[in-house]
Write a protein that holds these residues in place. Structure first.
Motif, PDB file in Angstrom:
ATOM      1  N   LYS A   1       0.851  -1.188   0.000  1.00 22.90           N
ATOM      2  CA  LYS A   1       0.000   0.000   0.000  1.00 22.90           C
ATOM      3  C   LYS A   1       0.885   1.235   0.000  1.00 22.90           C
ATOM      4  O   LYS A   1       1.926   1.264   0.661  1.00 22.90           O
ATOM      5  CB  LYS A   1      -0.899   0.029   1.243  1.00 22.90           C
ATOM      6  CG  LYS A   1      -1.872  -1.130   1.344  1.00 22.90           C
ATOM      7  CD  LYS A   1      -2.939  -1.125   0.286  1.00 22.90           C
ATOM      8  CE  LYS A   1      -3.936  -0.032   0.513  1.00 22.90           C
ATOM      9  NZ  LYS A   1      -4.947   0.089  -0.508  1.00 22.90           N
ATOM     10  N   ILE A   2       0.466   2.257  -0.749  1.00 24.86           N
ATOM     11  CA  ILE A   2       1.206   3.514  -0.832  1.00 24.86           C
ATOM     12  C   ILE A   2       0.332   4.636  -0.291  1.00 24.86           C
ATOM     13  O   ILE A   2      -0.841   4.756  -0.667  1.00 24.86           O
ATOM     14  CB  ILE A   2       1.598   3.845  -2.293  1.00 24.86           C
ATOM     15  CG1 ILE A   2       2.421   2.716  -2.914  1.00 24.86           C
ATOM     16  CG2 ILE A   2       2.328   5.182  -2.374  1.00 24.86           C
ATOM     17  CD1 ILE A   2       3.776   2.482  -2.293  1.00 24.86           C
ATOM     18  N   TYR A   3       0.912   5.456   0.571  1.00 22.43           N
ATOM     19  CA  TYR A   3       0.236   6.644   1.092  1.00 22.43           C
ATOM     20  C   TYR A   3       1.152   7.829   0.851  1.00 22.43           C
ATOM     21  O   TYR A   3       2.366   7.731   1.058  1.00 22.43           O
ATOM     22  CB  TYR A   3      -0.056   6.497   2.591  1.00 22.43           C
ATOM     23  CG  TYR A   3      -0.871   5.263   2.880  1.00 22.43           C
ATOM     24  CD1 TYR A   3      -2.244   5.249   2.660  1.00 22.43           C
ATOM     25  CD2 TYR A   3      -0.265   4.089   3.322  1.00 22.43           C
ATOM     26  CE1 TYR A   3      -2.997   4.094   2.889  1.00 22.43           C
ATOM     27  CE2 TYR A   3      -0.999   2.939   3.551  1.00 22.43           C
ATOM     28  CZ  TYR A   3      -2.365   2.949   3.332  1.00 22.43           C
ATOM     29  OH  TYR A   3      -3.094   1.801   3.545  1.00 22.43           O
ATOM     30  N   VAL A   4       0.592   8.932   0.408  1.00 21.97           N
ATOM     31  CA  VAL A   4       1.368  10.147   0.155  1.00 21.97           C
ATOM     32  C   VAL A   4       0.716  11.277   0.942  1.00 21.97           C
ATOM     33  O   VAL A   4      -0.493  11.513   0.799  1.00 21.97           O
ATOM     34  CB  VAL A   4       1.423  10.499  -1.344  1.00 21.97           C
ATOM     35  CG1 VAL A   4       2.227  11.774  -1.571  1.00 21.97           C
ATOM     36  CG2 VAL A   4       2.016   9.347  -2.154  1.00 21.97           C
ATOM     37  N   ILE A   5       1.521  11.940   1.766  1.00 16.55           N
ATOM     38  CA  ILE A   5       1.002  13.051   2.560  1.00 16.55           C
ATOM     39  C   ILE A   5       1.958  14.244   2.470  1.00 16.55           C
ATOM     40  O   ILE A   5       3.145  14.084   2.164  1.00 16.55           O
ATOM     41  CB  ILE A   5       0.792  12.659   4.041  1.00 16.55           C
ATOM     42  CG1 ILE A   5       2.103  12.204   4.699  1.00 16.55           C
ATOM     43  CG2 ILE A   5      -0.283  11.580   4.160  1.00 16.55           C
ATOM     44  CD1 ILE A   5       1.994  11.921   6.206  1.00 16.55           C
ATOM     45  N   ASP A   6       1.413  15.425   2.717  1.00 15.30           N
ATOM     46  CA  ASP A   6       2.239  16.620   2.834  1.00 15.30           C
ATOM     47  C   ASP A   6       2.566  16.810   4.304  1.00 15.30           C
ATOM     48  O   ASP A   6       1.704  16.606   5.165  1.00 15.30           O
ATOM     49  CB  ASP A   6       1.501  17.847   2.298  1.00 15.30           C
ATOM     50  CG  ASP A   6       1.496  17.879   0.778  1.00 15.30           C
ATOM     51  OD1 ASP A   6       2.557  17.618   0.177  1.00 15.30           O
ATOM     52  OD2 ASP A   6       0.441  18.169   0.196  1.00 15.30           O
ATOM     53  N   GLY A   7       3.803  17.191   4.580  1.00 17.67           N
ATOM     54  CA  GLY A   7       4.218  17.348   5.966  1.00 17.67           C
ATOM     55  C   GLY A   7       4.776  18.715   6.273  1.00 17.67           C
ATOM     56  O   GLY A   7       5.610  19.228   5.536  1.00 17.67           O
ATOM     57  N   GLU A   8       4.289  19.275   7.359  1.00 14.93           N
ATOM     58  CA  GLU A   8       4.826  20.523   7.911  1.00 14.93           C
ATOM     59  C   GLU A   8       5.554  20.097   9.176  1.00 14.93           C
ATOM     60  O   GLU A   8       4.987  20.114  10.269  1.00 14.93           O
ATOM     61  CB  GLU A   8       3.675  21.480   8.225  1.00 14.93           C
ATOM     62  CG  GLU A   8       4.102  22.844   8.701  1.00 14.93           C
ATOM     63  CD  GLU A   8       4.760  23.676   7.616  1.00 14.93           C
ATOM     64  OE1 GLU A   8       5.883  24.163   7.851  1.00 14.93           O
ATOM     65  OE2 GLU A   8       4.163  23.841   6.534  1.00 14.93           O
ATOM     66  N   CYS A   9       6.796  19.635   9.012  1.00 12.98           N
ATOM     67  CA  CYS A   9       7.520  19.026  10.121  1.00 12.98           C
ATOM     68  C   CYS A   9       8.756  19.848  10.459  1.00 12.98           C
ATOM     69  O   CYS A   9       9.489  20.284   9.569  1.00 12.98           O
ATOM     70  CB  CYS A   9       7.934  17.603   9.759  1.00 12.98           C
ATOM     71  SG  CYS A   9       6.548  16.571   9.224  1.00 12.98           S
TER      72      CYS A   9
END
Length: 146
Positions: free
Chosen positions: A3-11
């Motif tokens: 499974k592939i998940y793509v998220i934007d991160g403000e880290c």
């Protein structure tokens, strides 16, 4: 099936980046509650920053913390510092993180090789800067299946 998940991160740190990917993987039922701790410990011992033209990090941990094979790709709004896997004293300002949650060591190696091929092509990573997470996910899945 991977499974592939793509998220934007403000880290603001690698710890926050690993936590954001852990939260997504845990929410999707892919990892145990020990996955984050395992990634943090492994990152301390074996840094995962890669000084490619567009720097990335590829953290992972032991397969015993994985329920279903997955990768959470985090596109950072601002680069996040990771130590280099080539020189642990060197800081890499990663623009992407590919957090691998894989049960088998053979799977980890094969997937890592495919990710290395993708991240060595700066055109792909540059293009992903302006694409939606859905578009990135589709292309990433296609590239991994090649």
């Amino acid at each position: 099936m991977l499974k592939i998940y793509v998220i934007d991160g403000e880290c603001s740190s690698k710890e926050a980046a690993l936590k954001s990917s852990y939260e997504k993987l845990e929410e999707e039922g892919c990892v145990t509650e020990f996955f984050l701790k395992g990634c943090l410990e492994r990152e301390r011992e074996f840094p995962t920053g890669l000084p490619t033209e567009i720097p990335v990090a590829i953290p992972h941990t032991l397969g015993k913390y994985v329920k279903r094979d997955a990768i959470c790709l985090v596109r950072f709004r601002r680069p996040v510092s990771f130590f280099s896997m080539e020189d642990p004293d060197m800081i890499i300002m990663a623009e992407y993180m590919f957090n691998m949650a894989l049960r088998g060591e053979k799977d980890q190696l094969k997937t890592l090789q495919k990710i290395m091929k993708i991240v060595s092509d700066k055109k792909i990573l540059k293009k992903w800067k302006n694409e939606s997470t859905v578009q990135i996910k589709e292309e990433f899945e296609r590239l991994l299946s090649e």
